[in-house]
Design a protein around this motif. Structure first.
Motif, mmCIF file in Angstrom:
data_model
loop_
_atom_site.group_PDB
_atom_site.id
_atom_site.type_symbol
_atom_site.label_atom_id
_atom_site.label_comp_id
_atom_site.label_asym_id
_atom_site.label_seq_id
_atom_site.Cartn_x
_atom_site.Cartn_y
_atom_site.Cartn_z
ATOM 1 N N PRO A 17 0.835 -1.217 0.000
ATOM 2 C CA PRO A 17 0.000 0.000 0.000
ATOM 3 C C PRO A 17 0.866 1.261 0.000
ATOM 4 C CG PRO A 17 -0.812 -1.585 1.605
ATOM 5 C CD PRO A 17 0.507 -2.111 1.124
ATOM 6 N N LEU A 18 0.375 2.307 -0.644
ATOM 7 C CA LEU A 18 1.116 3.561 -0.746
ATOM 8 C C LEU A 18 1.448 4.120 0.633
ATOM 9 C CD1 LEU A 18 2.256 5.898 -2.427
ATOM 10 C CD2 LEU A 18 -0.039 6.908 -2.426
ATOM 11 N N LYS A 19 0.527 4.005 1.576
ATOM 12 C CA LYS A 19 0.753 4.534 2.911
ATOM 13 C C LYS A 19 1.970 3.874 3.565
ATOM 14 C CE LYS A 19 -2.814 5.117 5.594
ATOM 15 N NZ LYS A 19 -3.936 4.853 6.549
ATOM 16 N N LYS A 20 2.099 2.557 3.404
ATOM 17 C CA LYS A 20 3.231 1.852 4.006
ATOM 18 C C LYS A 20 4.545 2.245 3.339
ATOM 19 C CE LYS A 20 3.186 -2.122 5.775
ATOM 20 N NZ LYS A 20 3.226 -3.583 6.005
ATOM 21 N N ARG A 21 4.498 2.436 2.038
ATOM 22 C CA ARG A 21 5.722 2.827 1.331
ATOM 23 C C ARG A 21 6.162 4.238 1.727
ATOM 24 N NH1 ARG A 21 4.626 2.457 -4.619
ATOM 25 N NH2 ARG A 21 2.433 2.185 -4.102
ATOM 26 N N LEU A 22 5.202 5.132 1.887
ATOM 27 C CA LEU A 22 5.538 6.489 2.320
ATOM 28 C C LEU A 22 6.092 6.489 3.741
ATOM 29 C CD1 LEU A 22 2.516 8.540 0.915
ATOM 30 C CD2 LEU A 22 4.875 8.488 0.059
ATOM 31 N N CYS A 23 5.511 5.659 4.600
ATOM 32 C CA CYS A 23 6.031 5.547 5.969
ATOM 33 C C CYS A 23 7.450 5.004 5.957
ATOM 34 C CB CYS A 23 5.130 4.634 6.800
ATOM 35 S SG CYS A 23 3.525 5.343 7.217
ATOM 36 N N ALA A 24 7.684 4.006 5.118
ATOM 37 C CA ALA A 24 9.022 3.426 5.009
ATOM 38 C C ALA A 24 10.026 4.456 4.517
ATOM 39 C CB ALA A 24 8.994 2.220 4.063
ATOM 40 N N LEU A 25 9.627 5.269 3.544
ATOM 41 C CA LEU A 25 10.516 6.306 3.026
ATOM 42 C C LEU A 25 10.799 7.370 4.082
ATOM 43 C CD1 LEU A 25 9.090 6.820 -0.592
ATOM 44 C CD2 LEU A 25 11.205 5.665 0.070
ATOM 45 N N SER A 26 9.783 7.710 4.875
ATOM 46 C CA SER A 26 9.968 8.707 5.937
ATOM 47 C C SER A 26 10.974 8.211 6.977
ATOM 48 C CB SER A 26 8.629 9.011 6.614
ATOM 49 O OG SER A 26 7.708 9.551 5.702
ATOM 50 N N ILE A 27 10.812 6.971 7.412
ATOM 51 C CA ILE A 27 11.719 6.406 8.413
ATOM 52 C C ILE A 27 13.121 6.261 7.844
ATOM 53 C CG2 ILE A 27 12.186 4.386 9.859
ATOM 54 C CD1 ILE A 27 9.156 3.967 10.017
ATOM 55 N N ALA A 28 13.219 5.842 6.581
ATOM 56 C CA ALA A 28 14.531 5.703 5.947
ATOM 57 C C ALA A 28 15.235 7.054 5.853
ATOM 58 C CB ALA A 28 14.381 5.086 4.558
ATOM 59 N N THR A 29 14.475 8.108 5.594
ATOM 60 C CA THR A 29 15.052 9.461 5.526
ATOM 61 C C THR A 29 15.629 9.866 6.878
ATOM 62 O OG1 THR A 29 13.476 10.110 3.807
ATOM 63 C CG2 THR A 29 14.574 11.883 5.020
ATOM 64 N N VAL A 30 14.887 9.607 7.942
ATOM 65 C CA VAL A 30 15.377 9.917 9.291
ATOM 66 C C VAL A 30 16.590 9.048 9.621
ATOM 67 C CG1 VAL A 30 14.797 9.956 11.747
ATOM 68 C CG2 VAL A 30 13.082 10.640 10.055
ATOM 69 N N ALA A 31 16.519 7.769 9.231
ATOM 70 C CA ALA A 31 17.634 6.853 9.496
ATOM 71 C C ALA A 31 18.902 7.313 8.786
ATOM 72 C CB ALA A 31 17.266 5.434 9.060
ATOM 73 N N PHE A 32 18.775 7.778 7.554
ATOM 74 C CA PHE A 32 19.939 8.272 6.816
ATOM 75 C C PHE A 32 20.443 9.584 7.406
ATOM 76 C CE2 PHE A 32 19.952 4.931 3.942
ATOM 77 C CZ PHE A 32 20.883 5.111 2.933
ATOM 78 N N SER A 33 19.555 10.365 7.984
ATOM 79 C CA SER A 33 19.988 11.586 8.667
ATOM 80 C C SER A 33 20.845 11.236 9.879
ATOM 81 C CB SER A 33 18.768 12.406 9.103
ATOM 82 O OG SER A 33 18.002 12.811 7.991
ATOM 83 N N PHE A 34 20.444 10.203 10.598
ATOM 84 C CA PHE A 34 21.235 9.731 11.734
ATOM 85 C C PHE A 34 22.554 9.114 11.263
ATOM 86 C CE2 PHE A 34 22.269 6.166 14.667
ATOM 87 C CZ PHE A 34 22.620 6.924 15.772
ATOM 88 N N TYR A 35 22.480 8.367 10.179
ATOM 89 C CA TYR A 35 23.670 7.765 9.585
ATOM 90 C C TYR A 35 24.675 8.846 9.183
ATOM 91 C CZ TYR A 35 26.294 5.958 5.526
ATOM 92 O OH TYR A 35 27.261 5.657 4.607
ATOM 93 N N GLY A 36 24.169 9.945 8.613
ATOM 94 C CA GLY A 36 25.046 11.053 8.233
ATOM 95 C C GLY A 36 25.701 11.697 9.432
ATOM 96 N N TRP A 37 24.924 11.860 10.519
ATOM 97 C CA TRP A 37 25.487 12.432 11.740
ATOM 98 C C TRP A 37 26.598 11.536 12.295
ATOM 99 C CZ3 TRP A 37 25.901 10.696 16.780
ATOM 100 C CH2 TRP A 37 26.276 11.647 17.734
ATOM 101 N N CYS A 38 26.348 10.241 12.322
ATOM 102 C CA CYS A 38 27.363 9.289 12.814
ATOM 103 C C CYS A 38 28.622 9.348 11.955
ATOM 104 C CB CYS A 38 26.797 7.868 12.809
ATOM 105 S SG CYS A 38 25.497 7.564 14.021
ATOM 106 N N LEU A 39 28.441 9.400 10.653
ATOM 107 C CA LEU A 39 29.581 9.438 9.734
ATOM 108 C C LEU A 39 30.400 10.703 9.931
ATOM 109 C CD1 LEU A 39 31.023 8.117 7.308
ATOM 110 C CD2 LEU A 39 29.487 9.429 5.821
ATOM 111 N N GLU A 40 29.732 11.845 9.975
ATOM 112 C CA GLU A 40 30.430 13.129 10.151
ATOM 113 C C GLU A 40 31.175 13.166 11.487
ATOM 114 O OE1 GLU A 40 30.597 16.027 8.440
ATOM 115 O OE2 GLU A 40 29.305 15.639 6.713
#
Length: 222
Positions: A17-40
């Motif tokens: 469902p589109l709702k689940k995919r959008l939720c997954a993309l939202s969480i992945a975006t936050v996860a990559f933001s955290f990943y970027g902070w850890c990397l920096e």
């Protein structure tokens, strides 16, 4: 009764469902933001042997990484999907498909390097002009443009983006859509709201005081 696929790359992601995919993309975006902070933060510690919060926010996030990854996904998908997959599958032999995959990765790295560099330039220029703050400065690096971007780092961003979108982003989003919606939706809303609120709060605080709240608190402790 059909069995659940064992491999993430066989999951019917687009059939979800589109709702689940959008939720997954939202969480992945936050996860990559955290990943970027850890990397920096990790790279700064390795280079200077001291801890420094490299994020702009109070929470451990670098939104530029997450938003860049999201933009790359919408513009280019991942090297394993979309146009790249069709191009790769046109190879008639395993060797041909392998060469096509390497070519896809190379072209993907060039395009994502351009996206990351443009994002870095716009972000650095905006904060410098709007708040008088340099989030980074490449003046001492070769082939830089006014300290906002550097050819060397553009090369690094391209490689990092190609590998991350191939090995991490796709696996994370495909795994997240398997989480029940009654868990996925609240989690996506909570993380997204926290990131947006933190960004808005620190933007206002930075505009008024010229520094982040977390830096202010550290100075007070010292």
């Amino acid at each position: 009764m059909k069995k659940t696929p064992l491999y993430i790359d066989r999951l019917p992601y687009k059939a979800q469902p589109l709702k689940k995919r959008l939720c997954a993309l939202s969480i992945a975006t936050v996860a990559f933001s955290f990943y970027g902070w850890c990397l920096e933060t990790l790279l700064f510690f390795i280079k200077f042997h001291t801890f420094c919060d490299r994020g702009l926010l109070t929470l451990p996030f670098c939104p530029m990484y997450g938003l860049s990854a999201l933009g790359m996904y919408f513009l280019l998908s991942t090297p394993l999907d979309g146009f790249w997959k069709k191009f790769r599958e046109k190879g008639k032999t395993p060797l041909s498909r392998a060469l096509r995959f390497c070519l896809c990765l190379l072209l993907y790295a060039v395009l994502t390097a351009a996206i990351a560099t443009l994002t870095e330039f716009i972000t650095g220029l905006f904060y410098h002009k709007a708040y008088g703050v340099r989030l980074w400065n490449y003046h001492r690096k070769q082939y830089n443009y006014k300290g906002y971007i550097s050819l060397r780092y553009s090369f690094i961003w391209g490689i990092l983006a190609a590998l991350s979108m191939t090995l991490v982003w796709r696996s994370v989003t495909h795994a997240l859509v398997r989480v029940p919606e009654n868990i996925l939706l609240p989690l996506a809303v909570l993380l997204s709201a926290a990131l947006i609120f933190d960004f808005a709060f620190n933007s206002v605080y930075l505009h008024r005081h010229g520094r982040r709240l977390i830096v202010e608190l550290l100075f007070r402790r010292l």
